[in-house]
Design a protein around this motif. Structure first.
Motif, PDB file in Angstrom:
ATOM      1  N   VAL A  14       0.843  -1.189   0.000  1.00 41.81           N
ATOM      2  CA  VAL A  14       0.000   0.000   0.000  1.00 41.81           C
ATOM      3  C   VAL A  14       0.881   1.243   0.000  1.00 41.81           C
ATOM      4  O   VAL A  14       1.857   1.327   0.747  1.00 41.81           O
ATOM      5  CB  VAL A  14      -0.928  -0.001   1.231  1.00 41.81           C
ATOM      6  CG1 VAL A  14      -1.697   1.299   1.348  1.00 41.81           C
ATOM      7  CG2 VAL A  14      -1.862  -1.186   1.178  1.00 41.81           C
ATOM      8  N   LEU A  15       0.536   2.186  -0.860  1.00 42.28           N
ATOM      9  CA  LEU A  15       1.270   3.440  -0.936  1.00 42.28           C
ATOM     10  C   LEU A  15       0.997   4.249   0.323  1.00 42.28           C
ATOM     11  O   LEU A  15      -0.153   4.497   0.679  1.00 42.28           O
ATOM     12  CB  LEU A  15       0.833   4.231  -2.173  1.00 42.28           C
ATOM     13  CG  LEU A  15       1.450   5.613  -2.355  1.00 42.28           C
ATOM     14  CD1 LEU A  15       2.960   5.509  -2.545  1.00 42.28           C
ATOM     15  CD2 LEU A  15       0.813   6.310  -3.547  1.00 42.28           C
ATOM     16  N   TRP A  34       5.807   8.253   2.666  1.00 38.74           N
ATOM     17  CA  TRP A  34       6.629   7.389   3.515  1.00 38.74           C
ATOM     18  C   TRP A  34       7.046   6.166   2.691  1.00 38.74           C
ATOM     19  O   TRP A  34       6.375   5.142   2.689  1.00 38.74           O
ATOM     20  CB  TRP A  34       5.822   6.999   4.734  1.00 38.74           C
ATOM     21  CG  TRP A  34       6.511   6.173   5.758  1.00 38.74           C
ATOM     22  CD1 TRP A  34       7.848   6.008   5.957  1.00 38.74           C
ATOM     23  CD2 TRP A  34       5.871   5.388   6.766  1.00 38.74           C
ATOM     24  NE1 TRP A  34       8.079   5.179   7.009  1.00 38.74           N
ATOM     25  CE2 TRP A  34       6.877   4.786   7.531  1.00 38.74           C
ATOM     26  CE3 TRP A  34       4.539   5.149   7.088  1.00 38.74           C
ATOM     27  CZ2 TRP A  34       6.593   3.945   8.605  1.00 38.74           C
ATOM     28  CZ3 TRP A  34       4.257   4.316   8.149  1.00 38.74           C
ATOM     29  CH2 TRP A  34       5.269   3.721   8.901  1.00 38.74           C
ATOM     30  N   PRO A  35       8.153   6.295   1.949  1.00 33.72           N
ATOM     31  CA  PRO A  35       8.598   5.167   1.118  1.00 33.72           C
ATOM     32  C   PRO A  35       9.126   4.025   1.982  1.00 33.72           C
ATOM     33  O   PRO A  35       9.415   4.210   3.167  1.00 33.72           O
ATOM     34  CB  PRO A  35       9.717   5.785   0.267  1.00 33.72           C
ATOM     35  CG  PRO A  35      10.247   6.894   1.102  1.00 33.72           C
ATOM     36  CD  PRO A  35       9.073   7.422   1.890  1.00 33.72           C
ATOM     37  N   ARG A  36       9.263   2.876   1.378  1.00 33.84           N
ATOM     38  CA  ARG A  36       9.768   1.709   2.095  1.00 33.84           C
ATOM     39  C   ARG A  36      11.286   1.563   2.021  1.00 33.84           C
ATOM     40  O   ARG A  36      11.867   0.765   2.725  1.00 33.84           O
ATOM     41  CB  ARG A  36       9.072   0.462   1.574  1.00 33.84           C
ATOM     42  CG  ARG A  36       7.632   0.427   2.047  1.00 33.84           C
ATOM     43  CD  ARG A  36       6.857  -0.770   1.548  1.00 33.84           C
ATOM     44  NE  ARG A  36       5.622  -0.928   2.290  1.00 33.84           N
ATOM     45  CZ  ARG A  36       4.587  -0.095   2.228  1.00 33.84           C
ATOM     46  NH1 ARG A  36       4.639   0.971   1.457  1.00 33.84           N
ATOM     47  NH2 ARG A  36       3.493  -0.307   2.934  1.00 33.84           N
ATOM     48  N   SER A  37      11.925   2.336   1.126  1.00 38.82           N
ATOM     49  CA  SER A  37      13.380   2.294   1.000  1.00 38.82           C
ATOM     50  C   SER A  37      13.861   3.603   0.394  1.00 38.82           C
ATOM     51  O   SER A  37      13.047   4.437  -0.018  1.00 38.82           O
ATOM     52  CB  SER A  37      13.809   1.125   0.098  1.00 38.82           C
ATOM     53  OG  SER A  37      13.520   1.429  -1.264  1.00 38.82           O
ATOM     54  N   VAL A 111       9.062  10.973   4.741  1.00 38.15           N
ATOM     55  CA  VAL A 111       9.303  10.362   6.045  1.00 38.15           C
ATOM     56  C   VAL A 111      10.336   9.253   5.821  1.00 38.15           C
ATOM     57  O   VAL A 111      10.146   8.402   4.950  1.00 38.15           O
ATOM     58  CB  VAL A 111       7.998   9.793   6.636  1.00 38.15           C
ATOM     59  CG1 VAL A 111       8.266   9.093   7.957  1.00 38.15           C
ATOM     60  CG2 VAL A 111       6.964  10.909   6.802  1.00 38.15           C
ATOM     61  N   PRO A 112      11.441   9.269   6.548  1.00 35.58           N
ATOM     62  CA  PRO A 112      12.475   8.250   6.329  1.00 35.58           C
ATOM     63  C   PRO A 112      11.907   6.836   6.419  1.00 35.58           C
ATOM     64  O   PRO A 112      11.078   6.542   7.290  1.00 35.58           O
ATOM     65  CB  PRO A 112      13.486   8.525   7.443  1.00 35.58           C
ATOM     66  CG  PRO A 112      13.317   9.990   7.736  1.00 35.58           C
ATOM     67  CD  PRO A 112      11.838  10.233   7.572  1.00 35.58           C
ATOM     68  N   PRO A 113      12.331   5.958   5.518  1.00 36.06           N
ATOM     69  CA  PRO A 113      11.785   4.594   5.464  1.00 36.06           C
ATOM     70  C   PRO A 113      11.918   3.809   6.762  1.00 36.06           C
ATOM     71  O   PRO A 113      11.051   2.992   7.075  1.00 36.06           O
ATOM     72  CB  PRO A 113      12.613   3.914   4.365  1.00 36.06           C
ATOM     73  CG  PRO A 113      13.123   5.024   3.538  1.00 36.06           C
ATOM     74  CD  PRO A 113      13.293   6.194   4.447  1.00 36.06           C
ATOM     75  N   ASP A 114      12.957   4.057   7.539  1.00 34.96           N
ATOM     76  CA  ASP A 114      13.154   3.281   8.759  1.00 34.96           C
ATOM     77  C   ASP A 114      12.410   3.857   9.964  1.00 34.96           C
ATOM     78  O   ASP A 114      12.551   3.377  11.077  1.00 34.96           O
ATOM     79  CB  ASP A 114      14.645   3.152   9.072  1.00 34.96           C
ATOM     80  CG  ASP A 114      15.343   4.499   9.192  1.00 34.96           C
ATOM     81  OD1 ASP A 114      14.722   5.540   8.901  1.00 34.96           O
ATOM     82  OD2 ASP A 114      16.522   4.516   9.571  1.00 34.96           O
ATOM     83  N   THR A 115      11.558   4.838   9.735  1.00 36.30           N
ATOM     84  CA  THR A 115      10.757   5.432  10.808  1.00 36.30           C
ATOM     85  C   THR A 115       9.683   4.437  11.244  1.00 36.30           C
ATOM     86  O   THR A 115       9.059   3.786  10.412  1.00 36.30           O
ATOM     87  CB  THR A 115      10.092   6.736  10.316  1.00 36.30           C
ATOM     88  OG1 THR A 115      11.099   7.613   9.827  1.00 36.30           O
ATOM     89  CG2 THR A 115       9.316   7.414  11.425  1.00 36.30           C
ATOM     90  N   THR A 116       9.470   4.346  12.542  1.00 38.19           N
ATOM     91  CA  THR A 116       8.417   3.456  13.039  1.00 38.19           C
ATOM     92  C   THR A 116       7.054   4.034  12.701  1.00 38.19           C
ATOM     93  O   THR A 116       6.908   5.239  12.486  1.00 38.19           O
ATOM     94  CB  THR A 116       8.514   3.289  14.571  1.00 38.19           C
ATOM     95  OG1 THR A 116       8.244   4.551  15.182  1.00 38.19           O
ATOM     96  CG2 THR A 116       9.862   2.744  14.994  1.00 38.19           C
TER      97      THR A 116
END
Length: 132
Positions: A14-15, A34-37, A111-116
């Motif tokens: 999901v985008l 909020w990308p995944r990478s 939003v950085p990908p590694d953000t919770t």
């Protein structure tokens, strides 16, 4: 009669995108993504596919050059060329700027990908709040 069973097609994630409501006044940030990478070649096609049709064809995207992995000069997305640029200024390290000739410019918070999820949700919500 023989029926061939095919495995289900893999579904795309999901985008994770929130866009601010369109208003009369220009905004400094038009939404949040909020990308995944940080692999722009993998992430950009899904982002562009999820944008409103009213934005038109995005022909250019500018990202922070120190944040994203390799960024070629252009890439083919849905049979159309998108120019990619890297900005090396520290003024907006977590944004992507999208341009569509004759339609406009949109700046999205990245939003950085590694953000919770707990940390990302308030960032994305704040990016789309009406600014007075």
């Amino acid at each position: 009669m023989t029926t061939a069973l095919q495995p289900p097609l893999p579904s795309l994630p999901v985008l994770r995108l929130r866009l601010a409501p369109r208003g009369g006044m220009p905004r400094p940030i038009d939404g949040a993504w909020w990308p995944r990478s940080y692999d722009l070649l993998a992430e950009l096609p899904q982002l562009l596919a999820g944008l409103p049709r009213a934005w038109g064809h995005i022909t250019s995207a500018t990202v922070n050059g120190t944040t994203w992995s390799a960024v070629p000069g252009r890439m083919l997305v849905f049979n159309q060329v998108v120019r990619l640029s890297r900005s090396l200024t520290a003024s907006a390290p977590h944004t992507i700027v999208l341009l569509a000739p004759g339609r406009g410019r949109w700046d999205l918070l990245v939003v950085p990908p590694d953000t919770t999820e707990a940390a990302a949700e308030p960032l994305m919500a704040a990016a789309v709040v009406d600014q007075v």
